[in-house]
Design an enzyme around this catalytic site. Sequence first.
Site, PDB file in Angstrom:
ATOM      1  N   ASP A  91      -3.843  12.232 -22.415  1.00 15.03           N
ATOM      2  CA  ASP A  91      -2.883  12.653 -21.379  1.00 15.03           C
ATOM      3  C   ASP A  91      -1.596  11.818 -21.497  1.00 15.03           C
ATOM      4  O   ASP A  91      -1.230  11.082 -20.593  1.00 15.03           O
ATOM      5  CB  ASP A  91      -3.566  12.461 -20.013  1.00 15.03           C
ATOM      6  N   LYS A  93       1.532  12.866 -21.830  1.00 12.75           N
ATOM      7  CA  LYS A  93       2.720  13.455 -21.171  1.00 12.75           C
ATOM      8  C   LYS A  93       4.013  13.112 -21.922  1.00 12.75           C
ATOM      9  O   LYS A  93       4.936  12.507 -21.369  1.00 12.75           O
ATOM     10  CB  LYS A  93       2.816  13.006 -19.716  1.00 12.75           C
ATOM     11  N   ASP A  96      10.098  12.897 -24.418  1.00 20.32           N
ATOM     12  CA  ASP A  96      11.357  12.435 -25.011  1.00 20.32           C
ATOM     13  C   ASP A  96      11.901  13.442 -26.031  1.00 20.32           C
ATOM     14  O   ASP A  96      11.326  14.508 -26.228  1.00 20.32           O
ATOM     15  CB  ASP A  96      11.130  11.060 -25.662  1.00 20.32           C
TER      16      ASP A  96
HETATM   17  O1  S5P Z   1      -0.020  16.734 -12.003  1.00 20.82           O
HETATM   18  C1  S5P Z   1      -0.871  16.000 -12.483  1.00 20.82           C
HETATM   19  C2  S5P Z   1      -1.103  15.963 -13.867  1.00 20.82           C
HETATM   20  C3  S5P Z   1      -2.106  15.146 -14.350  1.00 20.82           C
HETATM   21  S1  S5P Z   1      -2.477  15.263 -16.043  1.00 20.82           S
HETATM   22  N1  S5P Z   1      -1.646  15.228 -11.684  1.00 20.82           N
HETATM   23  C4  S5P Z   1      -2.628  14.396 -12.168  1.00 20.82           C
HETATM   24  O2  S5P Z   1      -3.306  13.751 -11.366  1.00 20.82           O
HETATM   25  N2  S5P Z   1      -2.841  14.318 -13.531  1.00 20.82           N
HETATM   26  C5  S5P Z   1      -3.856  13.388 -14.095  1.00 20.82           C
HETATM   27  O3  S5P Z   1      -5.138  13.769 -13.611  1.00 20.82           O
HETATM   28  C6  S5P Z   1      -3.673  11.926 -13.720  1.00 20.82           C
HETATM   29  O4  S5P Z   1      -2.920  11.241 -14.698  1.00 20.82           O
HETATM   30  C7  S5P Z   1      -5.108  11.413 -13.640  1.00 20.82           C
HETATM   31  O5  S5P Z   1      -5.531  10.977 -14.933  1.00 20.82           O
HETATM   32  C8  S5P Z   1      -5.933  12.637 -13.266  1.00 20.82           C
HETATM   33  C9  S5P Z   1      -6.294  12.721 -11.800  1.00 20.82           C
HETATM   34  O6  S5P Z   1      -7.167  11.680 -11.453  1.00 20.82           O
HETATM   35  P1  S5P Z   1      -7.888  11.582 -10.013  1.00 20.82           P
HETATM   36  O7  S5P Z   1      -8.565  10.275 -10.045  1.00 20.82           O
HETATM   37  O8  S5P Z   1      -6.817  11.661  -8.961  1.00 20.82           O
HETATM   38  O9  S5P Z   1      -8.849  12.752  -9.942  1.00 20.82           O
END
Ligand code: S5P
Length: 256
Positions: A91, A93, A96
Amino acid sequence: ASHNLSFEQRLSMIRNKVGRRLLEIVLKKQSNLAVAADVTTSQELLSIASQVGPHICVLKTHVDIIEDWNETVCEQLVHLAKSHQFLIFEDRKFADIGNTVELQFTGGIFHISQWADIVNAHIIAGPGTIQALRKASEHCGILLLAQMSSKGNLAVEEYTQKAIQFAKQYEDAVFGFISMGCIGEPNFIYFTPGVKLEKGGDSLGQQYTDPKTVIGIQKSDIAIVGRGIIHASDRKEAALTYQKACWDAYVQRIGK
Ligand code: S5P
């Protein structure tokens, strides 16, 4: 946009081979659950991978938060992915200009392009980001961030539509989205983070939705669960609970 096709029906519609492989795994394991292994040591990462491995289609990593990452850890993770049959989604993201993204994807101390099956990218810098990723590795499928789960995020309306447009333009490499549900055609796969059986959020803007709503009502495909499983006293048990909840919601939606 809304469709009601099964994963079987959509398999041949996905142009990217990682996307097709993902659907094969989803069908074989009856799991549309991705676990976000947001932990800071390699030992914890590997132990999560083996505990939840049988119940997931994807393990999502943030390698840059692992304090003792090295090549051996990487090999062990890849080995666990092969034996339990899940894909590794870094992940990262990427956001750049293309040239920098190519270096970030292939170089540094992580060499993401060598082991990740899936990576994601923001569209903020334009299509060069995607061009760089697809040029550097044909073995890695790309997801675009079309929407986000956090409070006040800017990935809305025209921005979301732009992500869909970019995905269509690079459909050989881009096989899906990070979105809050199904936002487009069945030839893309929709991944939704911010999933937890208990609704609510955290103190830093995360917003949670339950699996039934995400998969059944918002018609997403893959639920990404982090702390809902990572903070459980029995992670394996929690993964099984989420696997069932997500799969049942899918089966109900498809109407089988
Ligand atoms: O919009 C987003 C995109 C991502 S990839 N919101 C997010 O929370 N994530 C990722 O999903 C975030 O980086 C984390 O690794 C995961 C959510 O984790 P949780 O512990 O809140 O379920």
